[in-house]
Design a protein around this motif. Structure first.
Motif, PDB file in Angstrom:
ATOM      1  N   LYS A 263       0.823  -1.206   0.000  1.00  0.00           N
ATOM      2  CA  LYS A 263       0.000   0.000   0.000  1.00  0.00           C
ATOM      3  C   LYS A 263       0.861   1.262   0.000  1.00  0.00           C
ATOM      4  O   LYS A 263       0.501   2.270  -0.614  1.00  0.00           O
ATOM      5  CB  LYS A 263      -0.947   0.003   1.199  1.00  0.00           C
ATOM      6  CG  LYS A 263      -2.181  -0.853   0.983  1.00  0.00           C
ATOM      7  CD  LYS A 263      -3.315  -0.413   1.854  1.00  0.00           C
ATOM      8  CE  LYS A 263      -4.606  -1.094   1.412  1.00  0.00           C
ATOM      9  NZ  LYS A 263      -5.763  -0.682   2.223  1.00  0.00           N
ATOM     10  N   SER A 265       3.712   1.516  -1.432  1.00  0.00           N
ATOM     11  CA  SER A 265       4.169   1.649  -2.811  1.00  0.00           C
ATOM     12  C   SER A 265       3.069   2.228  -3.697  1.00  0.00           C
ATOM     13  O   SER A 265       3.321   3.097  -4.538  1.00  0.00           O
ATOM     14  CB  SER A 265       4.612   0.280  -3.338  1.00  0.00           C
ATOM     15  OG  SER A 265       4.977   0.357  -4.697  1.00  0.00           O
ATOM     16  N   LEU A 266       1.841   1.757  -3.492  1.00  0.00           N
ATOM     17  CA  LEU A 266       0.713   2.278  -4.262  1.00  0.00           C
ATOM     18  C   LEU A 266       0.443   3.735  -3.924  1.00  0.00           C
ATOM     19  O   LEU A 266       0.007   4.515  -4.785  1.00  0.00           O
ATOM     20  CB  LEU A 266      -0.534   1.438  -3.992  1.00  0.00           C
ATOM     21  CG  LEU A 266      -0.500   0.006  -4.527  1.00  0.00           C
ATOM     22  CD1 LEU A 266      -1.707  -0.772  -4.025  1.00  0.00           C
ATOM     23  CD2 LEU A 266      -0.473   0.006  -6.050  1.00  0.00           C
ATOM     24  N   GLN A 269       2.741   5.775  -6.008  1.00  0.00           N
ATOM     25  CA  GLN A 269       2.263   5.792  -7.390  1.00  0.00           C
ATOM     26  C   GLN A 269       1.072   6.732  -7.542  1.00  0.00           C
ATOM     27  O   GLN A 269       1.000   7.528  -8.483  1.00  0.00           O
ATOM     28  CB  GLN A 269       1.859   4.380  -7.809  1.00  0.00           C
ATOM     29  CG  GLN A 269       1.222   4.291  -9.186  1.00  0.00           C
ATOM     30  CD  GLN A 269       0.637   2.908  -9.443  1.00  0.00           C
ATOM     31  OE1 GLN A 269       1.146   1.901  -8.956  1.00  0.00           O
ATOM     32  NE2 GLN A 269      -0.451   2.868 -10.206  1.00  0.00           N
ATOM     33  N   GLY A 270       0.120   6.641  -6.599  1.00  0.00           N
ATOM     34  CA  GLY A 270      -1.071   7.479  -6.684  1.00  0.00           C
ATOM     35  C   GLY A 270      -0.755   8.956  -6.571  1.00  0.00           C
ATOM     36  O   GLY A 270      -1.288   9.776  -7.335  1.00  0.00           O
ATOM     37  N   ASP A 273       1.018  10.177  -9.808  1.00  0.00           N
ATOM     38  CA  ASP A 273       0.088  10.316 -10.927  1.00  0.00           C
ATOM     39  C   ASP A 273      -0.888  11.466 -10.717  1.00  0.00           C
ATOM     40  O   ASP A 273      -1.416  12.019 -11.680  1.00  0.00           O
ATOM     41  CB  ASP A 273      -0.689   9.016 -11.130  1.00  0.00           C
ATOM     42  CG  ASP A 273       0.188   7.889 -11.666  1.00  0.00           C
ATOM     43  OD1 ASP A 273       1.282   8.188 -12.174  1.00  0.00           O
ATOM     44  OD2 ASP A 273      -0.229   6.718 -11.571  1.00  0.00           O
ATOM     45  N   ASP A 327      -3.767   4.226  -4.572  1.00  0.00           N
ATOM     46  CA  ASP A 327      -3.284   4.497  -5.922  1.00  0.00           C
ATOM     47  C   ASP A 327      -4.317   5.192  -6.796  1.00  0.00           C
ATOM     48  O   ASP A 327      -4.040   5.514  -7.943  1.00  0.00           O
ATOM     49  CB  ASP A 327      -2.855   3.196  -6.600  1.00  0.00           C
ATOM     50  CG  ASP A 327      -3.977   2.183  -6.665  1.00  0.00           C
ATOM     51  OD1 ASP A 327      -4.730   2.078  -5.685  1.00  0.00           O
ATOM     52  OD2 ASP A 327      -4.103   1.493  -7.690  1.00  0.00           O
ATOM     53  N   ASN A 328      -5.509   5.441  -6.266  1.00  0.00           N
ATOM     54  CA  ASN A 328      -6.580   6.036  -7.061  1.00  0.00           C
ATOM     55  C   ASN A 328      -6.473   7.555  -7.000  1.00  0.00           C
ATOM     56  O   ASN A 328      -6.723   8.172  -5.966  1.00  0.00           O
ATOM     57  CB  ASN A 328      -7.939   5.573  -6.535  1.00  0.00           C
ATOM     58  CG  ASN A 328      -9.061   5.864  -7.511  1.00  0.00           C
ATOM     59  OD1 ASN A 328      -8.963   6.759  -8.350  1.00  0.00           O
ATOM     60  ND2 ASN A 328     -10.124   5.105  -7.419  1.00  0.00           N
ATOM     61  N   GLY A 483      -2.451  -4.837  -7.105  1.00  0.00           N
ATOM     62  CA  GLY A 483      -2.812  -3.546  -6.554  1.00  0.00           C
ATOM     63  C   GLY A 483      -4.197  -3.063  -6.916  1.00  0.00           C
ATOM     64  O   GLY A 483      -4.673  -2.072  -6.361  1.00  0.00           O
ATOM     65  N   GLU A 484      -4.871  -3.737  -7.840  1.00  0.00           N
ATOM     66  CA  GLU A 484      -6.210  -3.335  -8.245  1.00  0.00           C
ATOM     67  C   GLU A 484      -7.256  -4.060  -7.392  1.00  0.00           C
ATOM     68  O   GLU A 484      -6.988  -5.133  -6.852  1.00  0.00           O
ATOM     69  CB  GLU A 484      -6.440  -3.667  -9.719  1.00  0.00           C
ATOM     70  CG  GLU A 484      -5.577  -2.856 -10.680  1.00  0.00           C
ATOM     71  CD  GLU A 484      -5.966  -1.396 -10.690  1.00  0.00           C
ATOM     72  OE1 GLU A 484      -7.178  -1.097 -10.600  1.00  0.00           O
ATOM     73  OE2 GLU A 484      -5.060  -0.541 -10.766  1.00  0.00           O
TER      74      GLU A 484
END
Length: 668
Positions: A263, A265-266, A269-270, A273, A327-328, A483-484
């Motif tokens: 999480k 890591s995500l 990423q989120g 982005d 990540d959203n 991760g999804e």
């Protein structure tokens, strides 16, 4: 300031309108189709109660004024204007706040930078050109930010506190998670009272009145809306049903969960982005680095309460969405205003509060760096948004178009879970679509019932004469990417073989359908017209939609379709339309163990009616061995004009024996 507001709004509105996306997310297509097709009572989503009804209102008013199209562009334009308004308001908040600290009424440079950073952030920009809930909610969050900053300067009046509660309440109706704003709002209202301790005792009574003035409108707006929809519109009659509906996704167990290394890591990423795609990680770290380098002057020069408000906002929202779905990018839009507020306060301190040891050029260089980062975000995200919103690059759209080019309007398409189930009805106006996701939603997550529903749709399509296209990914659903969130089949705990078993009856009958790579693979069960004109019906593979009257189906195997005839049994084909001049013979392969052996074939006229004059009789060979009966249709007096179906009476009356029908084939 007015000129800045007008210019900022116009520039952002133009930017967003010119970059409206033509490639929609699953949620966006759902909102559009809901607004266009559902009654208003079904538009209240528990996590964003107000968005559906607002979209329906806009669509209804526009159509009343002569708008010829659907809801798609209307909702996108609404979001684009909302996005421009949010940027304008944020720039004005920054300009006033920093200008006041610099003994000015207005500071245009930080206002411009604040507007640039927010407007060009990928997440904010993308959701301002899409059909989504977050941009409208952001307007109310920015207004709430301005009210909190005002409340922190001096004890808030009951009117100001009530206004804050009202504004936050509307933000909650556009997205439920904005209830989290209660933490920074409460701290902002309490801040000025607590700071008064330095001058005298705290006015606890005044603080209590202020908090009640804030909480009452918030509770009335949110609680009143949810109770009205839940009890009045949806008709829930007990607290459990009401809570389950209002809590929505939080009760599924598919989101949230322990915060682990994955999480974190995500999260990176989120956040990256959210800033930019590509390059968001580097630009985000540069912005964070500038903020950290200026923490000391920030603590010294920040307006009263601004640090408490912004940091508590970031901590509360950050902690929740780290747990929920880090990540959203849509969830991080709400955290952009407080982050950029801190950054601009740090890099634009009041002139009389700057570090006297810091050279002037360093301050100017910092501002130029922030400007450069904002311009870079604008350029990078412009290119990405243009590419991402280009329908010509959308493989899902290409797959939908290719599929519909091969399918007749009534053909059933069994598609993978995801965009395909919405692309086909929205873009291609092909509503006859079903997926595992739809089936389980319609059956309350009951897989046996969902499988039966899918098979029922297939049977109905075949019986109506239509073809059925089945995606390989529908038969063998792929797992969710790392991760999804889990796929619908994973949420139900279905093993791949369980899903595949639902399609086992069709496996032998499916014909591979070749779509150009990298489009998804499909198989097709041909419709009656195709089978009648070319290979005929192989009943060892499938029943092909033929209806059975007055006979009992005993099963189907490699030999054919086994039935036990009753009184006046009949097998009736799905509808077709054939010119009799194109066909001379028909071959029927079957075996019979009945004592009665009088078979008869009817062909239906254009009205779907049978008549003895449009039929042929023959005598079956008794025994379990198959025989092929070739009937000379050209010699039959009634074989003329257009026929719309076939009816086979295998025997006149059943007597306990069985018949096995192997195939029927028309021959040119």
């Amino acid at each position: 300031m007015r000129s800045f507001a007008l210019l900022t709004f116009c520039c952002c509105a133009a930017l967003y309108v010119l970059t409206l996306t033509d490639v929609h997310t699953y949620d966006a297509l759902s909102y559009i189709l809901d607004v266009e097709r559902k009654p208003w009572q079904e538009l209240f989503h528990p996590h964003h109660l107000a968005y559906g009804p607002l979209g329906a209102l806009i669509h209804t008013v526009a159509r009343g004024l002569g708008w010829p199209g659907g809801a798609e562009r209307l909702l996108q334009l609404t979001n684009a204007l909302a996005g421009a308004l949010g940027v304008t308001l944020f720039g004005m908040v920054i300009g006033r706040l920093i200008g006041r600290g610099q003994s000015q009424t207005w500071a245009w440079q930080p206002a411009l930078l604040g507007a640039l950073l927010l407007a060009s952030s990928f997440a904010y920009w993308y959701y301002a050109i899409e059909v989504e809930v977050y941009t409208i909610a952001a307007i109310f969050l920015i207004v709430a930010l301005a009210l909190m900053l005002r409340a922190a300067r001096r004890p808030a009046s009951p009117t100001l506190a009530a206004g804050l509660g009202l504004v936050q309440g509307v933000a909650v109706l556009f997205h439920q998670t904005n209830v989290l704003l209660s933490v920074p709002a409460g701290l902002a209202l309490a801040y000025s009272y607590v700071k008064q301790k330095e001058a005298g005792p705290t006015d606890w009574r005044g603080l209590l009145v202020t908090l009640l003035s804030y909480g009452l409108p918030l509770a009335l707006v949110v609680g009143g809306a949810y109770l009205w929809v839940g009890l009045g519109v949806s008709g829930f009659r007990n607290a459990t049903d009401l809570f389950t509906w209002a809590a929505g996704y939080t009760t599924t167990g598919f989101w949230g969960g322990p915060v682990d290394q994955a999480k974190l890591s995500l999260l990176g990423q989120g956040l990256a982005d959210t800033i930019a795609q590509p390059g968001g990680a580097i630009l985000g770290l540069l912005l964070l680095g500038l903020l950290l380098l200026h923490l000391r002057p920030l603590r010294r020069t920040a307006p009263p309460g601004s640090l408490v408000i912004a940091t508590s906002w970031l901590l509360v929202y950050g902690a929740f969405f780290l747990w929920w779905e880090p990540d959203n990018i849509e969830f991080w839009i709400a955290s952009l205003p407080p982050f950029y507020l801190l950054l601009l306060l740090a890099t634009h301190p009041a002139s009389n509060q700057r570090d006297p040891q810091a050279p002037g050029w360093r301050h100017q260089l910092t501002q130029l760096l922030v400007l450069g980062i904002g311009v870079t975000m604008l350029g990078l995200n412009w290119a990405t948004i243009q590419q991402r919103g280009d329908a010509q690059r959308d493989l899902q759209r290409l797959a939908a178009t290719s599929l519909v080019d091969l399918a007749a309007p009534g053909d059933l398409l069994v598609v993978p879970d995801g965009l395909a189930e919405l692309y086909l009805p929205f873009y291609e106006q092909h509503p006859n679509v079903i997926s595992l996701n739809q089936a389980v939603a319609l059956t309350g997550n009951d897989w046996p019932a969902a499988c039966a529903l899918i098979q029922e749709h297939i049977a109905t399509a075949l019986a109506s004469g239509y073809a059925v296209f089945i995606a390989d990914d529908a038969i063998h659903p792929p797992p969710a990417p790392p991760g999804e969130p889990p796929t619908p089949s994973e949420r139900l705990g279905l093993a791949p073989e369980e899903v595949a078993a639902c399609y086992a009856p069709y496996r032998e009958a499916l014909r591979p359908l070749e779509l150009a790579a990298p489009l998804p693979r499909y198989g097709v069960l041909p419709g009656t017209q195709t089978l009648a004109e070319e290979p005929g019906w192989d009943f060892a593979r499938l029943e092909w939609g033929w209806r059975v009257l007055n006979a009992t189906t005993l099963g189907r195997d490699a030999k054919g379709w086994r039935l036990e005839p009753g009184i006046d049994p009949a097998l009736i084909s799905p509808p077709m339309r054939l010119d009799t001049a194109a066909f001379a013979n028909i071959e029927i392969t079957m075996a019979a163990t009945t004592a009665a052996r009088d078979a008869q074939l009817f062909w239906l006229d254009e009205n779907g009616q049978t008549d003895e004059a449009r039929s042929m009789r023959w005598t079956l060979i008794e025994g379990e061995e198959f025989a092929t009966y070739r009937l000379d249709l050209a010699a039959a007096p009634g074989w003329q004009g257009i026929i719309t179906g076939l009816r086979l009476d295998p025997v006149g009356v059943g007597d306990g024996g069985s018949i096995v029908l192997a195939s029927i084939q028309l021959q040119r």
